[in-house]
Scaffold this active site. Structure first.
Site, PDB file in Angstrom:
ATOM      1  N   HIS A  59      -7.212  -8.421 -11.538  1.00 57.80           N
ATOM      2  CA  HIS A  59      -6.217  -8.602 -10.474  1.00 57.80           C
ATOM      3  C   HIS A  59      -6.903  -8.724  -9.124  1.00 57.80           C
ATOM      4  O   HIS A  59      -8.129  -8.613  -9.028  1.00 57.80           O
ATOM      5  CB  HIS A  59      -5.182  -7.489 -10.486  1.00 57.80           C
ATOM      6  N   HIS A  61      -7.039  -7.149  -6.095  1.00 60.19           N
ATOM      7  CA  HIS A  61      -7.414  -6.151  -5.099  1.00 60.19           C
ATOM      8  C   HIS A  61      -8.911  -6.158  -4.811  1.00 60.19           C
ATOM      9  O   HIS A  61      -9.730  -6.384  -5.709  1.00 60.19           O
ATOM     10  CB  HIS A  61      -6.941  -4.768  -5.529  1.00 60.19           C
ATOM     11  N   ASP A  63     -11.218  -3.989  -4.324  1.00 55.12           N
ATOM     12  CA  ASP A  63     -12.169  -3.143  -5.052  1.00 55.12           C
ATOM     13  C   ASP A  63     -12.404  -3.646  -6.478  1.00 55.12           C
ATOM     14  O   ASP A  63     -13.141  -3.015  -7.243  1.00 55.12           O
ATOM     15  CB  ASP A  63     -11.720  -1.684  -5.058  1.00 55.12           C
ATOM     16  N   HIS A  64     -11.822  -4.798  -6.807  1.00 59.24           N
ATOM     17  CA  HIS A  64     -12.050  -5.432  -8.109  1.00 59.24           C
ATOM     18  C   HIS A  64     -12.686  -6.814  -7.977  1.00 59.24           C
ATOM     19  O   HIS A  64     -13.254  -7.316  -8.947  1.00 59.24           O
ATOM     20  CB  HIS A  64     -10.732  -5.547  -8.877  1.00 59.24           C
ATOM     21  N   HIS A 118       1.527  -3.601 -11.358  1.00 56.86           N
ATOM     22  CA  HIS A 118       0.667  -3.106 -10.280  1.00 56.86           C
ATOM     23  C   HIS A 118       0.512  -4.212  -9.238  1.00 56.86           C
ATOM     24  O   HIS A 118       0.656  -3.982  -8.045  1.00 56.86           O
ATOM     25  CB  HIS A 118      -0.686  -2.706 -10.871  1.00 56.86           C
ATOM     26  N   ASP A 135      -5.994  -1.870 -13.439  1.00 60.42           N
ATOM     27  CA  ASP A 135      -5.204  -0.777 -12.868  1.00 60.42           C
ATOM     28  C   ASP A 135      -3.798  -0.700 -13.445  1.00 60.42           C
ATOM     29  O   ASP A 135      -2.920  -0.063 -12.855  1.00 60.42           O
ATOM     30  CB  ASP A 135      -5.109  -0.941 -11.345  1.00 60.42           C
ATOM     31  N   HIS A 173     -10.701   3.152 -13.035  1.00 64.66           N
ATOM     32  CA  HIS A 173     -10.872   4.259 -12.087  1.00 64.66           C
ATOM     33  C   HIS A 173     -11.018   5.588 -12.813  1.00 64.66           C
ATOM     34  O   HIS A 173     -10.470   5.780 -13.898  1.00 64.66           O
ATOM     35  CB  HIS A 173      -9.679   4.354 -11.131  1.00 64.66           C
TER      36      HIS A 173
END
Length: 263
Positions: A59, A61, A63-64, A118, A135, A173
């Protein structure tokens, strides 16, 4: 090489992210899932003499996806796979549920699953025995609803519940111990949850990852996977102060409860 067992290991990033590394013993080829940071990936691959064959994204975001450009600067031929229904500029091959990613260097095919909620276009990658779910599903929890909907995320978790119970869940995570704390609010008398907490605390004290979990473990202890259970329904109804008639309503109540009073 195809007969060598697939090795999957976490590369820690930021405070609590896991970037998943896939390779086979004796092969230089490897794949990474959700590289939010390129530095730890690059350092590990170069230290081991590995060659990045592909980058898989679940996805949008940061941090990915934040490490994609840095990795492409070193391995420009590594294709980037990601969700078709999210605006990720660096994704080269856009995927949706029903697609298959063939990773020749790993002798591995990954089925693509649509798991929105999400985010609006979140996908997961599945091969028998392993699920890379970003996530959407966490160990004893699930992601917040950002650009998707509660209904989408509820349905995505219900679809993942149909996978074999021995499926290992490679989430992105290290939230497990905190998630267990909330799960105890929902089901304080769940004996499986008490066993899980003891095991995870031991891993935490040993500075070891608590993931992957298994889908079977999630079905026994994760409140967001248990919205059809009488105990979870009852506590959700007490929190909202009314009857709830569907699993989506129960999920929405439990997720909102965690958002407002626990996180």
């Amino acid at each position: 090489m195809a007969g060598a067992e697939l090795c999957i290991e976490p590369i820690p990033a930021f405070d609590d992210n896991y970037i998943w590394l896939l390779n086979r013993p004796g092969s230089e080829a490897c794949v990474v899932v959700d590289p939010g940071d390129d530095d730890p990936v690059r350092e590990l691959l170069q230290a081991r003499g590995l060659r990045l064959e592909a980058i898989l994204i679940t996805h949008k975001h940061g941090d990915h996806v934040g490490g994609i450009a840095g990795l492409k600067a070193v391995w420009p031929d590594a294709p980037v796979y990601g969700p078709a229904h999210e605006n990720i500029r660096t994704v080269e091959h856009r995927l949706q549920g029903g697609d298959v990613v063939g990773l020749e260097g790993l002798a591995l095919d990954l089925d693509v699953l649509d798991v929105p909620g999400h985010t609006e276009g979140h996908i997961a990658y599945y091969t028998p025995g392993a699920l890379f779910c970003g996530d959407t599903l966490f160990a004893c929890g699930c992601g917040r609803v950002f650009s998707g909907t509660f209904g989408q995320l509820s349905e995505s978790l219900r679809s993942l519940a149909e996978l074999p119970v021995n499926t290992r869940v490679y989430c992105a995570h290290e939230y497990t111990l905190d998630n267990i704390g909330f799960a105890k609010w929902v089901e304080p008398d769940n004996p499986d949850l008490a066993v899980r907490e003891e095991r995870v605390r031991a891993l935490w004290e040993a500075d070891r990852p608590s993931v992957p979990s298994t889908l079977g473990e999630e079905l026994l202890t994760n409140p967001f996977m248990r919205t059809d259970q009488p105990e979870v329904i009852a506590v959700a109804e007490r929190w909202v102060g009314r009857k709830l008639s569907t699993p989506v309503e129960v999920f929405t109540a439990v997720r909102t409860w965690k958002d407002k009073e626990y996180d």
